[in-house]
Design an enzyme around this catalytic site. Structure first.
Site, PDB file in Angstrom:
ATOM      1  N   LEU A   1       0.860  -1.173   0.000  1.00 10.83           N
ATOM      2  CA  LEU A   1       0.000   0.000   0.000  1.00 10.83           C
ATOM      3  C   LEU A   1       0.897   1.224   0.000  1.00 10.83           C
ATOM      4  CD1 LEU A   1      -2.722  -0.749   2.745  1.00 10.83           C
ATOM      5  CD2 LEU A   1      -3.023  -0.859   0.266  1.00 10.83           C
ATOM      6  N   ASP A   2       0.433   2.309  -0.612  1.00 12.65           N
ATOM      7  CA  ASP A   2       1.177   3.561  -0.516  1.00 12.65           C
ATOM      8  C   ASP A   2       1.264   3.975   0.948  1.00 12.65           C
ATOM      9  OD1 ASP A   2       1.368   3.632  -3.246  1.00 12.65           O
ATOM     10  OD2 ASP A   2      -0.284   5.062  -3.521  1.00 12.65           O
ATOM     11  N   ARG A   3       2.308   4.705   1.273  1.00 15.65           N
ATOM     12  CA  ARG A   3       2.519   5.128   2.657  1.00 15.65           C
ATOM     13  C   ARG A   3       1.317   5.879   3.224  1.00 15.65           C
ATOM     14  NH1 ARG A   3       7.828   8.516   4.833  1.00 15.65           N
ATOM     15  NH2 ARG A   3       7.186   8.670   7.009  1.00 15.65           N
TER      16      ARG A   3
ATOM     17  N   ARG B   1      -4.981   6.635  -7.727  1.00 17.44           N
ATOM     18  CA  ARG B   1      -4.731   8.067  -7.609  1.00 17.44           C
ATOM     19  C   ARG B   1      -4.575   8.725  -8.984  1.00 17.44           C
ATOM     20  NH1 ARG B   1       0.044   7.947  -3.145  1.00 17.44           N
ATOM     21  NH2 ARG B   1      -0.073  10.218  -3.384  1.00 17.44           N
TER      22      ARG B   1
END
Length: 351
Positions: free
Chosen positions: A163-165, A271
């Site tokens: 997952l993205d931070r 995104r």
């Protein structure tokens, strides 16, 4: 006649001042069940983190690495019970995790992270926004390092996905290599269902069912070396399904609560897809609306992995893991002026 001055002598470097190095002595390791089936080169890369790949391949080809006293290829698959000879290898001493966090501190931090499911094969957590999934690129401690430190009894613990931070929500880790391989097979063959909740800028068209976003994505680097992704015909094929859940207004601006389903898993996929259709996600510091977020005082990404559906890697039982919306969503939605509530659709079962 004047004598020319002697050049200053070079300072001597004592053993105390010399860069510290770590020597990995030649050892014999017996392959356990968690690493059975793994390629020899990948096994060595885990053993000697920080050693260049070229060196790993060189010591294999030279015969310094042996399986059951016999020469092997980088692609050789390990079998449980194999004895692997690991030769002496010198590498720079990395910063020890003990210098970053103690086991007691790790246990305390890990306790604050909700565990959604756990058994002897899987560990599923509700990752908070701001916590990276692994260390690197200036991040010394990620979720995987934290739980490895907090649970020294787990000899094997690896990320099933990333997952993205700044994305919160469901993060799956495997506690056995067999579980990791099975989960990767399911992901590769499209047998899993991963869904996200997000809040996007603007009012999307209210549609029944789902809208398919299919844009090729290409990775690139900024001048400062930071990674970015853009829609580009030369990029990799990517596919996201989105479903409008609710339209609402706040401070005279419109927003849309959306559920997104990943059909492929490219970097920053959701995104960039939302940016492409003109509805970037709130709080997105890479692909969002900086002025709009600043005006709203939004400082966190409003993207949350809320649902994962897959088969248990051992029993093959259908698993459905859900993570409630975090506080930042509830705080923002609590001030909404709702104008439209789309029909809530239950996620379809995976065929």
């Amino acid at each position: 006649m004047n004598k020319s001055p002697k050049p200053p002598s070079k300072p001597r470097i004592s053993s105390k001042d010399a860069p510290k190095t770590k020597v990995l002595a030649a050892v014999l390791e017996t392959v356990g069940p968690d690493f059975a089936g793994q390629r020899l080169d990948n096994y060595l890369l885990r053993w000697a983190k920080g050693v260049p790949k070229s060196h790993i391949y060189r010591i294999i080809r030279s015969g310094e690495v042996r399986i059951n006293k016999k020469r092997a290829l980088p692609s050789s698959r390990l079998v449980e019970g194999d004895v692997v000879r690991l030769p002496p290898t010198r590498l720079a001493e990395p910063k020890k995790l003990d210098q970053v966090i103690s086991e007691a501190q790790a246990k305390t931090l890990a306790t604050d992270i909700p565990i959604l499911f756990e058994d002897e094969y899987l560990l599923v957590i509700d990752k908070p926004s701001g916590l990276a999934v692994h260390g690197g690129s200036g991040v010394q401690l990620g979720a995987i390092e934290l739980f490895r430190k907090a649970r020294p009894e787990n000899s094997f613990l690896e990320l099933v996905h990333r997952l993205d931070r700044d994305t919160s929500g469901i993060l799956i880790m495997a506690k056995k290599r067999s579980a990791l391989l099975e989960m990767h097979r399911q992901i590769r063959e499209g047998l899993t269902d991963k869904r996200y909740r997000l809040i996007a800028h603007g009012a999307m068209d209210a549609i029944s069912g789902t809208k398919q976003l299919k844009f090729p994505l290409l990775k690139y680097l900024l001048e400062n070396g930071e990674r970015r992704v853009r829609v580009d015909p030369k990029g990799q094929e990517s596919h996201t399904n989105i479903r409008v859940t609710e339209l609402f207004q706040r401070d005279g601006a419109s927003f849309t609560l959306v559920e997104a389903q990943l059909k492929t898993g490219r970097t920053h996929q959701i995104r960039v897809h939302l940016q492409k259709i003109g509805h970037p996600i709130l709080g997105d510091d890479k692909y969002g609306l900086e002025a709009g977020d600043k005006e709203l005082k939004v400082k966190q990404l409003f993207l949350h992995a809320h649902l994962a559906v897959f088969s248990h890697p051992k029993t093959l039982e259908k698993m459905r893991i859900e993570a409630d919306l975090p506080k930042r969503f509830h705080d923002f939605l609590a001030q909404r002026d709702s104008r439209f509530l789309a029909k809530t659709l239950q996620p379809k079962e995976i065929d």
